[in-house]
Design a protein around this motif. Structure first.
Motif, PDB file in Angstrom:
ATOM      1  N   GLN A 287       3.372  88.298  12.063  1.00  0.00           N
ATOM      2  CA  GLN A 287       4.258  87.282  11.496  1.00  0.00           C
ATOM      3  C   GLN A 287       4.917  86.475  12.605  1.00  0.00           C
ATOM      4  OE1 GLN A 287       6.978  89.391   8.918  1.00  0.00           O
ATOM      5  NE2 GLN A 287       5.551  89.430   7.201  1.00  0.00           N
ATOM      6  N   LEU A 288       5.326  87.162  13.661  1.00  0.00           N
ATOM      7  CA  LEU A 288       5.955  86.481  14.789  1.00  0.00           C
ATOM      8  C   LEU A 288       4.975  85.549  15.488  1.00  0.00           C
ATOM      9  CD1 LEU A 288       8.503  86.342  16.658  1.00  0.00           C
ATOM     10  CD2 LEU A 288       7.404  88.090  18.053  1.00  0.00           C
ATOM     11  N   VAL A 289       3.770  86.032  15.754  1.00  0.00           N
ATOM     12  CA  VAL A 289       2.759  85.214  16.435  1.00  0.00           C
ATOM     13  C   VAL A 289       2.350  84.029  15.557  1.00  0.00           C
ATOM     14  CG1 VAL A 289       0.423  85.198  17.380  1.00  0.00           C
ATOM     15  CG2 VAL A 289       1.921  87.147  17.815  1.00  0.00           C
ATOM     16  N   ASN A 290       2.229  84.251  14.253  1.00  0.00           N
ATOM     17  CA  ASN A 290       1.897  83.162  13.333  1.00  0.00           C
ATOM     18  C   ASN A 290       2.971  82.078  13.320  1.00  0.00           C
ATOM     19  OD1 ASN A 290       0.001  85.000  10.880  1.00  0.00           O
ATOM     20  ND2 ASN A 290      -0.706  83.334  12.158  1.00  0.00           N
ATOM     21  N   ASN A 291       4.219  82.496  13.354  1.00  0.00           N
ATOM     22  CA  ASN A 291       5.331  81.539  13.269  1.00  0.00           C
ATOM     23  C   ASN A 291       5.515  80.747  14.554  1.00  0.00           C
ATOM     24  OD1 ASN A 291       5.933  82.347  10.660  1.00  0.00           O
ATOM     25  ND2 ASN A 291       7.431  83.876  11.305  1.00  0.00           N
TER      26      ASN A 291
ATOM     27  N   THR B  45      -4.176  80.602  12.547  1.00  0.00           N
ATOM     28  CA  THR B  45      -5.052  81.766  12.668  1.00  0.00           C
ATOM     29  C   THR B  45      -4.766  82.750  11.535  1.00  0.00           C
ATOM     30  OG1 THR B  45      -5.017  81.540  15.071  1.00  0.00           O
ATOM     31  CG2 THR B  45      -5.803  83.636  14.181  1.00  0.00           C
ATOM     32  N   PRO B  46      -5.797  83.170  10.795  1.00  0.00           N
ATOM     33  CA  PRO B  46      -5.577  84.124   9.691  1.00  0.00           C
ATOM     34  C   PRO B  46      -4.957  85.422  10.198  1.00  0.00           C
ATOM     35  CG  PRO B  46      -7.783  83.178   9.584  1.00  0.00           C
ATOM     36  CD  PRO B  46      -7.199  82.758  10.898  1.00  0.00           C
ATOM     37  N   GLY B  47      -4.079  86.000   9.390  1.00  0.00           N
ATOM     38  CA  GLY B  47      -3.399  87.222   9.778  1.00  0.00           C
ATOM     39  C   GLY B  47      -4.348  88.380  10.007  1.00  0.00           C
TER      40      GLY B  47
ATOM     41  N   ILE C 160       3.776  90.112  24.134  1.00  0.00           N
ATOM     42  CA  ILE C 160       2.739  90.714  23.290  1.00  0.00           C
ATOM     43  C   ILE C 160       2.299  92.062  23.856  1.00  0.00           C
ATOM     44  CG2 ILE C 160       0.321  90.477  22.562  1.00  0.00           C
ATOM     45  CD1 ILE C 160       0.853  87.519  22.124  1.00  0.00           C
ATOM     46  N   ILE C 161       2.306  92.205  25.184  1.00  0.00           N
ATOM     47  CA  ILE C 161       1.864  93.460  25.799  1.00  0.00           C
ATOM     48  C   ILE C 161       2.821  94.613  25.477  1.00  0.00           C
ATOM     49  CG2 ILE C 161       1.382  94.620  27.984  1.00  0.00           C
ATOM     50  CD1 ILE C 161       0.303  91.996  29.038  1.00  0.00           C
TER      51      ILE C 161
END
Length: 361
Positions: free
Chosen positions: A105-109, A115-117, A274-275
């Motif tokens: 959700q964070l990366v999508n926002n 990019t599809p979840g 992200i790591i």
């Protein structure tokens, strides 16, 4: 025989598991409670965690070279012990699934809105499974190597001081009242979870009992100060009203920083972050595997099965949209599994005879 790790490596296993997505949104959660005294709430949470770590240490000292899954069987017997281990397995799987949902959700926002979840889930969980199938020494070395990124994150955060700072936001100290400060520490506590890895990883550490207490205390101190620092810079960087409206203030505070050589520091920060977020999933995959298996071959099979289950849980949770109600029940479960049960096991350990010497290796 499982490869051993050093106390130095255990330190990074703990902090890389604890420091995850919870930090990014934590400062905004305080505005209804601790407000400008949020940094005090973080310190109180660190003290509470330290008290819980003392209980962990005493329990592990009574059963040297034993993981929690082995301790439960020793104390509760084979049937109740294995049933509790199965419950812990399910618990760790749900944690990893929930964390994965928050990550995508964070990366999508912020970065990959188109990019599809399910693709992001596949990448994050697939990478985590690949690393978690290795032995603990390999995982620890990776965590130590990537911990240098914390230094880079701190250096990036120093750039924020070029903005206008409002130190009046935290004054006068104690303005929120003792009750609200303690209430705010509850949010911090759930954002700093991950220290329970010592219940499973400590059995493979080259240690003395006193040395183990030192390393877990230092890890808790580091995480507490790390969280306190980022909460502090958000408190003085945002007005109270703005901080309440911004969902991820730690990222948003870097969004307005622009320099000739680079732009969008928030995306650079998130890319590095992200790591640590993936490291949390790796740790919980390991905990899930260790809670039910003993041999390395069966452990690897369990990791792959766990990876599939985590993917399905995360996919389901991502479809719910609002996770607030789930989060509340999740917090209650967390208190039972990482606080109530270990404390109960420690108390029950006084009722059984333990022939192991405290300092045995």
């Amino acid at each position: 025989m499982n490869p051993t790790i050093s106390r130095f490596q255990l330190f990074f296993l703990i902090i890389k598991t604890q420091i995850g997505i919870g930090l990014l949104s934590l400062p905004s959660k305080f505005q209804s409670t601790a407000k400008g005294d949020a940094w005090i709430s973080v310190l109180i949470s660190g003290v509470v965690i330290q008290l819980l770590l003392f209980v962990y240490w005493h329990l592990l000292k009574k059963f040297p070279n034993h993981t929690l899954s082995e301790i439960t069987v020793r104390i509760l017997g084979p049937y109740m012990g294995k049933a509790l281990n199965l419950l812990y397995y399910a618990f760790f799987i749900v944690i990893a699934g929930y964390a994965s949902t928050l990550y995508i959700q964070l990366v999508n926002n912020w970065m990959l809105s188109l990019t599809p979840g399910w693709v992001l889930l596949l990448l994050i969980i697939g990478t985590s499974v690949y690393l978690a199938t290795e032995n603990l020494r390999v995982i620890a070395r990776f965590f130590v190597l990537t911990s240098v990124l914390f230094v880079l994150l701190l250096l990036i955060s120093f750039l924020n001081f070029s903005n206008e700072m409002h130190f009046s936001n935290i004054l006068p100290i104690g303005q929120s009242g003792v009750a609200q400060i303690f209430k705010g520490s509850e949010s911090t506590f759930f954002s700093m979870l991950g220290f329970e890895v010592i219940l499973y990883f400590s059995a493979q550490v080259q240690k003395s009992p006193r040395g183990l207490l030192s390393v877990i205390s230092l890890a808790n101190c580091f995480v507490t100060l790390f969280y306190t620092y980022f909460v502090f810079i958000c408190l003085i960087g945002f007005s109270p009203k703005a901080l309440q409206q911004v969902k991820e203030p730690v990222l948003f505070i870097f969004k307005g920083l622009t320099y000739q050589l680079f732009d969008r520091l928030d995306l650079i920060f998130l890319t590095i972050w992200i790591i640590p977020m993936t490291s949390t999933i790796v740790s919980y995959l390991c905990l899930a595997g260790k809670s039910l298996t003993a041999s390395q071959s069966s452990y690897r099979k369990m990791i792959w099965i766990s990876g599939v289950l985590i993917y399905l849980i995360a996919w389901y949770l991502s479809k719910l949209g609002n996770l607030d109600s789930f989060s509340k029940w999740f917090e209650y479960g967390y208190l039972i599994m990482i606080a109530a049960i270990p404390i109960l096991l420690w108390m029950m350990s006084f009722l059984i005879k333990n022939n192991n010497k405290v300092g045995s290796t």
